[in-house]
Design a protein around this motif. Structure first.
Motif, mmCIF file in Angstrom:
data_model
loop_
_atom_site.group_PDB
_atom_site.id
_atom_site.type_symbol
_atom_site.label_atom_id
_atom_site.label_comp_id
_atom_site.label_asym_id
_atom_site.label_seq_id
_atom_site.Cartn_x
_atom_site.Cartn_y
_atom_site.Cartn_z
ATOM 1 N N ILE A 70 40.807 24.959 43.607
ATOM 2 C CA ILE A 70 41.840 25.693 44.342
ATOM 3 C C ILE A 70 41.553 27.186 44.333
ATOM 4 C CG2 ILE A 70 44.288 26.332 44.337
ATOM 5 C CD1 ILE A 70 44.903 23.618 43.231
ATOM 6 N N ARG A 71 41.158 27.661 43.176
ATOM 7 C CA ARG A 71 40.906 29.102 43.017
ATOM 8 C C ARG A 71 39.843 29.283 41.950
ATOM 9 N NH1 ARG A 71 44.525 33.582 43.975
ATOM 10 N NH2 ARG A 71 43.137 35.348 44.376
ATOM 11 N N SER A 72 38.927 30.182 42.167
ATOM 12 C CA SER A 72 37.885 30.454 41.190
ATOM 13 C C SER A 72 37.707 31.969 41.060
ATOM 14 C CB SER A 72 36.562 29.803 41.616
ATOM 15 O OG SER A 72 35.580 29.972 40.611
ATOM 16 N N PHE A 73 37.511 32.418 39.834
ATOM 17 C CA PHE A 73 37.369 33.841 39.556
ATOM 18 C C PHE A 73 36.056 34.074 38.812
ATOM 19 C CE2 PHE A 73 41.842 32.852 39.788
ATOM 20 C CZ PHE A 73 42.374 33.881 40.567
ATOM 21 N N THR A 74 35.343 35.098 39.210
ATOM 22 C CA THR A 74 34.138 35.519 38.498
ATOM 23 C C THR A 74 34.532 36.603 37.498
ATOM 24 O OG1 THR A 74 32.699 35.009 40.375
ATOM 25 C CG2 THR A 74 31.848 36.532 38.715
ATOM 26 N N GLU B 38 41.032 48.907 48.647
ATOM 27 C CA GLU B 38 40.606 49.543 47.403
ATOM 28 C C GLU B 38 41.602 49.273 46.274
ATOM 29 O OE1 GLU B 38 38.147 53.401 49.200
ATOM 30 O OE2 GLU B 38 40.311 53.536 48.847
ATOM 31 N N VAL B 39 42.882 49.299 46.605
ATOM 32 C CA VAL B 39 43.904 48.995 45.600
ATOM 33 C C VAL B 39 43.753 47.560 45.109
ATOM 34 C CG1 VAL B 39 46.378 48.746 45.202
ATOM 35 C CG2 VAL B 39 45.509 50.699 46.503
ATOM 36 N N LYS B 40 43.550 46.629 46.041
ATOM 37 C CA LYS B 40 43.391 45.225 45.674
ATOM 38 C C LYS B 40 42.134 45.018 44.843
ATOM 39 C CE LYS B 40 42.967 40.577 47.567
ATOM 40 N NZ LYS B 40 42.868 39.738 48.791
ATOM 41 N N ALA B 41 41.033 45.659 45.238
ATOM 42 C CA ALA B 41 39.775 45.507 44.501
ATOM 43 C C ALA B 41 39.905 46.033 43.078
ATOM 44 C CB ALA B 41 38.646 46.225 45.234
ATOM 45 N N ALA C 217 39.499 43.747 39.750
ATOM 46 C CA ALA C 217 38.502 44.120 38.740
ATOM 47 C C ALA C 217 39.137 44.213 37.356
ATOM 48 C CB ALA C 217 37.845 45.446 39.117
ATOM 49 N N LYS C 218 40.354 44.724 37.295
ATOM 50 C CA LYS C 218 41.059 44.818 36.016
ATOM 51 C C LYS C 218 41.443 43.437 35.496
ATOM 52 C CE LYS C 218 45.117 46.954 33.853
ATOM 53 N NZ LYS C 218 46.312 47.828 34.082
ATOM 54 N N ALA C 219 41.903 42.555 36.394
ATOM 55 C CA ALA C 219 42.368 41.231 35.992
ATOM 56 C C ALA C 219 41.228 40.336 35.523
ATOM 57 C CB ALA C 219 43.112 40.564 37.142
ATOM 58 N N THR C 220 40.020 40.538 36.033
ATOM 59 C CA THR C 220 38.899 39.667 35.711
ATOM 60 C C THR C 220 37.958 40.263 34.665
ATOM 61 O OG1 THR C 220 37.711 40.574 37.629
ATOM 62 C CG2 THR C 220 38.935 38.517 37.953
ATOM 63 N N ALA C 221 38.319 41.396 34.082
ATOM 64 C CA ALA C 221 37.477 42.021 33.056
ATOM 65 C C ALA C 221 37.682 41.325 31.712
ATOM 66 C CB ALA C 221 37.806 43.509 32.945
ATOM 67 N N THR D 100 36.063 40.885 27.425
ATOM 68 C CA THR D 100 35.291 41.459 26.328
ATOM 69 C C THR D 100 34.952 40.334 25.345
ATOM 70 O OG1 THR D 100 37.304 41.971 25.088
ATOM 71 C CG2 THR D 100 36.427 43.705 26.525
ATOM 72 N N PRO D 101 33.957 40.533 24.498
ATOM 73 C CA PRO D 101 33.695 39.519 23.462
ATOM 74 C C PRO D 101 34.938 39.317 22.594
ATOM 75 C CG PRO D 101 31.862 41.057 23.626
ATOM 76 C CD PRO D 101 32.955 41.620 24.477
ATOM 77 N N GLY D 102 35.203 38.065 22.244
ATOM 78 C CA GLY D 102 36.387 37.741 21.458
ATOM 79 C C GLY D 102 37.447 37.076 22.309
ATOM 80 N N GLU D 103 38.708 37.269 21.936
ATOM 81 C CA GLU D 103 39.818 36.617 22.629
ATOM 82 C C GLU D 103 40.210 37.383 23.885
ATOM 83 O OE1 GLU D 103 40.588 33.720 21.501
ATOM 84 O OE2 GLU D 103 39.302 34.024 19.756
ATOM 85 N N ASN D 104 40.467 36.639 24.964
ATOM 86 C CA ASN D 104 40.857 37.229 26.240
ATOM 87 C C ASN D 104 42.010 36.425 26.828
ATOM 88 O OD1 ASN D 104 38.539 39.329 27.244
ATOM 89 N ND2 ASN D 104 37.664 37.722 25.965
ATOM 90 N N ARG D 105 42.790 37.105 27.640
ATOM 91 C CA ARG D 105 43.942 36.487 28.299
ATOM 92 C C ARG D 105 43.817 36.689 29.799
ATOM 93 N NH1 ARG D 105 50.288 37.523 26.845
ATOM 94 N NH2 ARG D 105 51.201 36.960 28.853
#
Length: 393
Positions: free
Chosen positions: A230-234, A256-259, A263-267, A269-274
């Motif tokens: 249904i939806r996939s995120f990189t 630009e606002v959407k991008a 970018a913030k939502a799909t960032a 880091t090593p360890g736990e992510n939400r």
């Protein structure tokens, strides 16, 4: 308040004194929590701070109080306990409210660990578990009520060991609710000090290996019961965001606002992510350079994808080709009562509108790109050709 504990096994006709023998006289009994799964099992907390004794007193019985064992390993020696709760859905998961914060035990009280997170230092006088929405609610002494979402994550930690640092992991999300009661309000910031609603959608927790540096592909996908994506995120390695001036920030295009938001939502880091999925299909393609006009008396124009139906879904984490899957339940707010087939009909209509918009916008973008190429070619043409084009314009 007199430090005595009694039990009845015949509906109150007879009571038996079962006070833990190590409790001193005039100890205050703060909480007695019967087990949700085992007959004769109960948990008890008591305090003696009014006698300048700040030690924690927490006990468990498995035989209706005939014998008690103290379960305070991990609790500081001056952290008296005021409240207890057991998760009915996972009875090995216990919570203790103390004079300063909340503690959690993943092994039926054998050991306790702090669960402070963003909680201020405060006495926690009451704890309640809401299994339907997966929440832990606490009442504090003078600092309001607080709620911890995503109880299912803690429940999984009672049965799963922490993943090795070099292994990716995916945790099953809490049930996601299609409800108007979730999500933020555009007007909340104008009200002042108010509570925060749970975010709308499905909250997914993933563990990323310690050696992740952004050089391997990471994808998070959501599939329906037929196995269709249904939806996939990189996902990508988080980098410090560029600081924009107020003028530059205010003059960004919608694209630009959407991008920037994506970018913030799909960032990660090593360890736990939400990660938060809004339970929607992909958005339609925006038209390059087009600013959506403000709504005039109606709903704003939007290209956002339709919302999924209630049902069973699958979350899939693809870390460098290694797949991990977890179930996801999406449920409708029980206060809503759509007619038979109404949600399916609405989704079918929304998908048709969505596909028409997407097809139209793709054609417009191709026309815009072609027009730009024509203008660029004219700009490089000989003067007589440019003059001819200007005369035709």
């Amino acid at each position: 308040a007199d430090g005595l504990v009694h039990v009845t096994r015949d509906g109150g006709a007879h009571w038996q004194l079962v006070t833990p023998p190590t409790l001193r006289e005039w100890t205050e009994i703060d909480a007695i929590v019967p087990s949700a799964s085992a007959a004769g099992t109960a948990y008890l907390s008591a305090s003696r701070y009014m006698w300048d004794d700040f030690h924690p007193y927490v006990f468990e019985t498995t035989d209706y109080g005939a014998h008690w064992r103290q379960i305070t390993s991990g609790l500081p020696s001056r952290e008296y306990v005021l409240s207890l709760a057991q998760d009915p859905r996972d009875t090995g998961l216990l919570f203790a409210g103390t004079k300063n914060t909340v503690y959690v035990s993943f092994n039926d009280g054998a050991h306790w660990a702090p669960l402070t997170l963003n909680l201020p230092r405060v006495q926690v006088r009451g704890i309640a578990i809401d299994n339907r929405q997966g929440e832990v609610a606490i009442a504090t002494h003078g600092r309001s009520m607080w709620i911890l979402d995503n109880l299912s994550l803690l429940e999984q930690l009672t049965h799963q060991k922490a993943p090795p640092p070099d292994v990716a992991a995916l945790y099953a999300p809490e049930t996601a609710w299609l409800s108007h009661a979730y999500g933020t309000s555009a007007y909340a910031k104008r009200i002042g000090t108010v509570g925060t609603n749970p975010p709308f959608g499905a909250t997914v927790f993933i563990h990323i290996p310690a050696d992740y540096h952004g050089h391997v592909p990471v994808h998070l996908s959501f599939l329906n019961q037929r196995g269709e994506v249904i939806r996939s995120f990189t996902l990508h390695l988080k980098h410090p965001a560029a600081k924009l001036s107020p003028a530059a920030r205010d003059n960004r295009t919608p694209a630009e606002v959407k991008a920037a938001g994506e970018a913030k939502a799909t960032a990660i880091t090593p360890g736990e992510n939400r990660f938060q999925w809004n339970l929607r299909y992909p958005d339609a393609t925006p038209v390059h350079g087009f600013w959506t006009p403000a709504a005039a008396g109606g709903l704003p124009d939007t290209l956002i994808g339709p919302t999924v139906l209630p049902g069973e879904y699958t979350v899939e984490l693809d870390y460098n080709g290694e797949l991990r899957r977890a179930p996801l339940k999406v449920r409708l707010d029980p206060r809503l009562h759509p007619g038979p087939g109404a949600l399916d009909a609405r989704l079918a209509l929304q998908m048709r509108i969505h596909d028409v918009l997407n097809t139209l916008d793709l054609k417009i973008n191709r026309a815009i790109a072609l027009s730009a190429r024509v203008r660029a070619a004219i700009a490089k043409a000989p003067p007589n050709v440019r003059a001819l084009e200007q005369s035709r314009a």
